[in-house]
Scaffold this motif. Structure first.
Motif, PDB file in Angstrom:
ATOM      1  N   ILE A 171      -9.468   4.256  -0.344  1.00 19.92           N
ATOM      2  CA  ILE A 171      -8.896   3.851  -1.839  1.00 19.92           C
ATOM      3  C   ILE A 171      -7.100   3.840  -1.484  1.00 19.92           C
ATOM      4  CG2 ILE A 171      -8.417   4.295  -4.152  1.00 19.92           C
ATOM      5  CD1 ILE A 171     -11.507   4.917  -4.159  1.00 19.92           C
ATOM      6  N   ALA A 172      -6.758   5.002  -1.002  1.00 13.87           N
ATOM      7  CA  ALA A 172      -5.216   5.320  -0.997  1.00 13.87           C
ATOM      8  C   ALA A 172      -4.714   4.411  -0.216  1.00 13.87           C
ATOM      9  CB  ALA A 172      -5.002   6.782  -0.456  1.00 13.87           C
ATOM     10  N   SER A 173      -5.383   4.139   0.998  1.00 15.19           N
ATOM     11  CA  SER A 173      -4.841   3.121   1.867  1.00 15.19           C
ATOM     12  C   SER A 173      -4.676   1.929   1.311  1.00 15.19           C
ATOM     13  CB  SER A 173      -5.746   2.954   3.322  1.00 15.19           C
ATOM     14  OG  SER A 173      -5.434   1.769   4.114  1.00 15.19           O
ATOM     15  N   VAL A 174      -5.710   1.250   0.673  1.00 13.54           N
ATOM     16  CA  VAL A 174      -5.578   0.003   0.051  1.00 13.54           C
ATOM     17  C   VAL A 174      -4.468   0.006  -1.027  1.00 13.54           C
ATOM     18  CG1 VAL A 174      -6.786  -1.549  -1.493  1.00 13.54           C
ATOM     19  CG2 VAL A 174      -8.057  -0.768   0.250  1.00 13.54           C
ATOM     20  N   LEU A 175      -4.413   0.948  -1.973  1.00 15.03           N
ATOM     21  CA  LEU A 175      -3.422   1.023  -3.041  1.00 15.03           C
ATOM     22  C   LEU A 175      -2.067   1.151  -2.470  1.00 15.03           C
ATOM     23  CD1 LEU A 175      -5.234   3.118  -5.849  1.00 15.03           C
ATOM     24  CD2 LEU A 175      -5.415   0.798  -5.384  1.00 15.03           C
ATOM     25  N   ASN A 176      -1.760   1.744  -1.385  1.00 10.53           N
ATOM     26  CA  ASN A 176      -0.406   1.888  -0.816  1.00 10.53           C
ATOM     27  C   ASN A 176      -0.057   0.603  -0.006  1.00 10.53           C
ATOM     28  OD1 ASN A 176       0.227   4.378  -1.855  1.00 10.53           O
ATOM     29  ND2 ASN A 176      -0.951   5.392  -0.648  1.00 10.53           N
ATOM     30  N   GLN A 177      -0.633  -0.316  -0.144  1.00 14.58           N
ATOM     31  CA  GLN A 177      -0.302  -1.466   0.541  1.00 14.58           C
ATOM     32  C   GLN A 177       0.998  -1.988  -0.111  1.00 14.58           C
ATOM     33  OE1 GLN A 177      -3.596  -4.430   2.111  1.00 14.58           O
ATOM     34  NE2 GLN A 177      -4.193  -3.504   0.183  1.00 14.58           N
ATOM     35  N   PRO A 178       1.728  -2.863   0.952  1.00 19.07           N
ATOM     36  CA  PRO A 178       3.160  -3.240   0.033  1.00 19.07           C
ATOM     37  C   PRO A 178       2.801  -4.344  -0.725  1.00 19.07           C
ATOM     38  CG  PRO A 178       3.395  -3.405   2.575  1.00 19.07           C
ATOM     39  CD  PRO A 178       1.700  -2.923   2.224  1.00 19.07           C
TER      40      PRO A 178
END
Length: 415
Positions: free
Chosen positions: A408-415
């Protein structure tokens, strides 16, 4: 919210005056003293009288200004909105489902209403789970309109036959009742409480009940919270509750089958879901169906529930932002909200809540992270996969939670 193309939003620019759009569904401004409001057809069929009275008051307070109401359908209103934004036009006020707000806020499609917030009735006590959907990066873009909650729908006849004389006030008490229900109804496939295994709306309610969360922003970056001790406690409680009370598939979702279909077939004594589930319990069980608030793990408290509902926003392309804001103030005033309440809806603030099951369930609520990539978390089934891994034992609670939290963190921190 289902994935929708919003490429048109990239074309949104601030304009000095509304431009007439040429696509189907576009809005034409009649004159400089008119506003166009897009509401869903729910208002047309359910509270057209409220719309008419609000318009009358607004026009009385703003002589010479007219209100053009255009009713939309949930199925295509976003496509129409995208088209009007691309043309530089569109409505001055638009109703949006609360899960539809974030990508539009992130794309700059709505006007910032933060400076006007204090002027909206009851803004200090807006429903937490609904108000959160209209806030992005600390700024308010959406005003809560009305909500719907999730409750327990149950068969009072089966509860009575099982010797259950009072409704449970804690998760533990509900679990004990489920065991009594199972003892009296041992037929194959019968669930004392029907729960779709990967119903993440319900699963996350346990997480929030134990003080956990999904994700939060720290120094501008999203941080997953599912692996925190409190979230782990909530997920563990969900696993134990499911194992003790439900005979549904551990990997099924909440539409295959619909819980109310299982209930209508006599295969469930109770089910968790939106309050409107009562409409679909089947003629045979209609008379014995009732509802109560899902209790939390602390006796006497309700479990936080995901609130569905609508917000009202002012598109950035509107040339009548002040008038649009004033109309929203009238439409969400205390008197307007009480009218909505009388028609069976949940009003937008905790201080207006009554004693119905639907309203009491809204007293504690939660909402998904307001991140522009949240829809990618939903479409990627990250939470559903986590719950399936936990319930099937494929991964431990801690392992599944850590994996989901990192994803989730990886997805939400996408540009």
């Amino acid at each position: 919210m289902k994935r929708r193309s919003i490429a048109a939003l990239l074309l949104v620019t601030v304009v000095a005056a509304a431009v007439a759009a040429t696509t189907s569904g576009a809005t034409k401004k009649a004159n400089a003293s008119s506003i166009t409001v897009w509401l869903q057809t729910d208002a047309q069929s359910g509270w057209a009288d409220l719309v008419a009275s609000v318009n009358q008051k607004f026009q009385s307070d703003h002589p010479g200004t007219t209100v053009n109401i255009q009713y939309q359908g949930w199925g295509d209103h976003l496509q129409k909105f995208d088209a009007t934004l691309a043309g530089g036009g569109g409505p001055d006020v638009i109703e949006m489902g609360n899960t539809e707000m974030t990508k539009y806020m992130a794309a700059g499609a709505f006007a910032d209403l933060s400076s006007s917030k204090s002027g909206f009735d009851n803004s200090g006590s807006w429903l937490k789970g609904l108000a959160a959907s209209g806030v992005y990066k600390g700024k308010t873009y959406g005003v809560p309109y009305y909500a719907g909650s999730r409750v327990v729908t149950y068969r009072s006849d089966l509860f009575k036959k099982a010797g259950i004389s009072k409704l449970p006030t804690s998760t533990a008490a509900y679990t004990a009742d489920a065991k009594k229900l199972m003892a009296k109804n041992g037929k194959k496939g019968f669930s004392p409480i029907y729960i779709a295994g990967t119903d993440w709306y319900f699963g996350m309610s346990f997480v929030f009940d134990y003080g956990g969360g999904i994700a939060t922003q720290v120094s501008g970056k999203w941080k997953g919270l599912l692996a925190s001790p409190k979230s782990i406690a909530g997920l563990t409680a969900y696993k134990n509750f499911f194992a003790a009370t439900s005979r549904a598939s551990k990997t099924t979702d909440e539409t295959h089958p619909n819980p109310y279909d299982v209930y209508a077939q006599g295969q469930a004594a109770s089910m968790i879901g939106p309050s409107w589930f009562s409409c679909c319990v089947g003629a045979k069980y209609k008379g014995s169906t009732a509802q109560f608030v899902m209790p939390g793990h602390v006796a006497g408290t309700s479990m936080p529930g995901f609130l569905g509902g609508s917000d009202l926003a002012v598109p950035i392309t509107s040339s009548q932002k002040a008038l649009a804001t004033d109309w929203i103030k009238d439409f969400t005033s205390t008197s307007s909200e009480k009218t909505l309440q009388a028609k069976g809806n949940i009003p937008n603030a905790t201080n207006l809540l009554g004693s119905t099951v639907n309203e009491r369930a809204a007293s504690r609520s939660w909402f998904v992270p307001t991140a522009k990539h949240w829809v990618d978390v939903e479409n990627g089934n990250i939470l559903r996969n986590m719950l399936a891994q936990i319930l099937t034992g494929k991964l431990s609670v801690k392992q599944a939670a850590q994996s989901a939290s990192d994803n989730i963190a990886s997805v939400l921190n996408q540009p």
